[in-house]
Design a protein around this motif. Structure first.
Motif: not given
Ligand code: PMP
Ligand code: GLU
Length: 396
Positions: A45-48, A52-53, A276-278
């Motif tokens: 999903p985009e928000n995840i 990360a970015i 961080k993404a998690s």
């Protein structure tokens, strides 16, 4: 011979090997359809991805604490409290490079050579090999098609010996899709206390359940039994994040710190950006899970119905995960000839289907269960239709 006995003794992962073979055939220009890999076909999903970015832009690119960042451990504590009704402290959590590494570290931390590990079968490919790697002994507990592959406590108790150290439960189950009965799980929890046995609960498919099935985390059954349990989960399946490689384990502090020692000397921390993404995966919006689950549900119904229409195949409707696990014994009994040889087991049959129909799937033997095939329906409806059409044709 240069190769150690320990490594000689284990088999390669067949799920990964067959997935790689299908990819290779695709690269060679062959029109292969893959029901092999157990991974969602959806994008993360985009928000995840955004999170990360941001982490990359902010330079979050250094080593982290080996067992994972505190922010992620706090998110895991909250998730386990909210979804699973289990109360853990951050010191009872470890984040690893996939649930696979969590499992590996847990088994190595708990088992001495010669210890027995109870393993209901059919089971996911890596459990047996990880147990053997730890020089422990897998003790299989068969579950049956006729009982929808559900485990019962009587079968478990029958296999307990003074050497039994651990049991591995995986519900929803890969490859059968079985979701264990809540009452049986309660009885199994009693056995853990009665015989002083530890239990790994691999709950990686907990969010992917269908119809009336209900998921129960055994560790929620009380403080005493919680001390015997290592709950394992990860972001791979629920958030379509297989490639990010983040899994986590929760359990008694002594076991978690043992696992931490192994991790500290092997891989160190899991990828900092993926951690961080998690955090965002676990605390951010959760609606994509339901979108994926609904799509899997639709594909599940279609695949099971089509398989059951094929001569010689019978397939249960799986209650969880994203695999169909049809019984193909009648086809094997027919003794089809291929390349001058009789197709006599699930490996030969899956090889025949791959070579002749260009459809990749996994033989039941990879899951300690001869006479079955595993087809993942975590792939597009279009591919499912085409793949099943090809299988039906080739088996005629
Ligand atoms: N447990 C089960 C039952 C699985 O099917 C998988 C699939 N890879 C894993 C654990 C490991 O997941 P990962 O390492 O991607 O978190
Ligand atoms: N767990 C998935 C499967 O069973 C991914 C491959 C693997 O790690 O085994 O296909």
């Amino acid at each position: 011979m240069i190769i150690s006995e320990r490594v000689k003794n284990i088999n390669p992962s067949q799920t990964l090997a067959i997935t790689a073979q299908a990819l290779k055939m695709k690269r060679e220009g062959k029109k292969v359809i893959s029901f092999a890999a157990g991974e969602p076909d959806f994008d993360t999903p985009e928000n995840i991805r955004e999170e990360a970015i941001s982490a990359i832009k902010e330079g979050f690119s250094h080593y982290t604490a080996s067992s994972g960042i505190i922010e992620l451990k706090e998110a895991i504590v909250k998730k386990l409290r909210k979804d699973n009704k289990i109360e853990y402290k951050t010191s009872e959590i470890i984040v690893s490079t996939g649930a696979k590494q969590c499992l590996f570290n847990t088994i190595l931390t708990i088992c001495n050579p010669g210890d027995e590990v109870l393993l209901p079968i059919p089971c996911w490919v890596s459990y047996t090999e990880q147990i053997k790697f730890a020089q422990a002994v897998p003790v299989f507990i068969p579950t049956y098609y006729q009982e929808a592959f559900r485990l019962n406590a009587i079968q478990v108790e029958e296999k307990i010996t003074p050497r039994t150290k651990l049991i591995i439960l995986n519900s929803p189950n890969n490859p059968t899709g079985a979701v264990y009965d809540v009452e049986e799980l309660k009885k199994i929890a009693e056995l853990l206390l009665k015989y002083n046995i530890y239990c790994i609960c691999d709950e990686i498919y907990e969010k992917l359940i269908y119809d009336e099935a209900k998921h129960l985390s055994i560790a929620s059954l009380g403080e005493e039994v919680k001390d015997k349990i290592i709950t394992i989960n990860g972001v791979s399946k629920s958030y379509a994040m297989t490639g990010w490689r983040i899994g986590y384990a929760a359990g008694p502090e002594e076991i978690i710190s043992g696992m931490s020692k192994i991790q500290g000397h092997s891989t160190s921390n899991p990828n900092s950006i993926a951690q961080k993404a998690s955090v965002e995966a676990l605390i951010g919006k959760q609606d994509t899970i339901e979108e994926m689950r609904k799509a899997f549900d639709e594909r599940r119904k279609y695949m099971v119905e089509r398989l059951n229409k094929m001569k010689g195949i019978s397939c249960l409707s799986p209650s969880g995960a994203f695999y169909a696990f049809p019984d193909v014994i009648k086809i094997l009994e027919k003794g089809i000839e291929y390349n001058g040889k009789k197709i006599k087991n699930s490996f030969d049959l899956s090889d025949f289907i791959l070579k002749e129909a260009k459809v990749a799937l996994i033989p039941g033997s990879a899951f300690e269960a001869e006479g079955y095939l595993r087809l993942s329906y975590a792939t597009s409806m279009e591919d499912i239709k085409e793949g099943l059409y090809r299988i039906e044709n080739i088996l005629k």
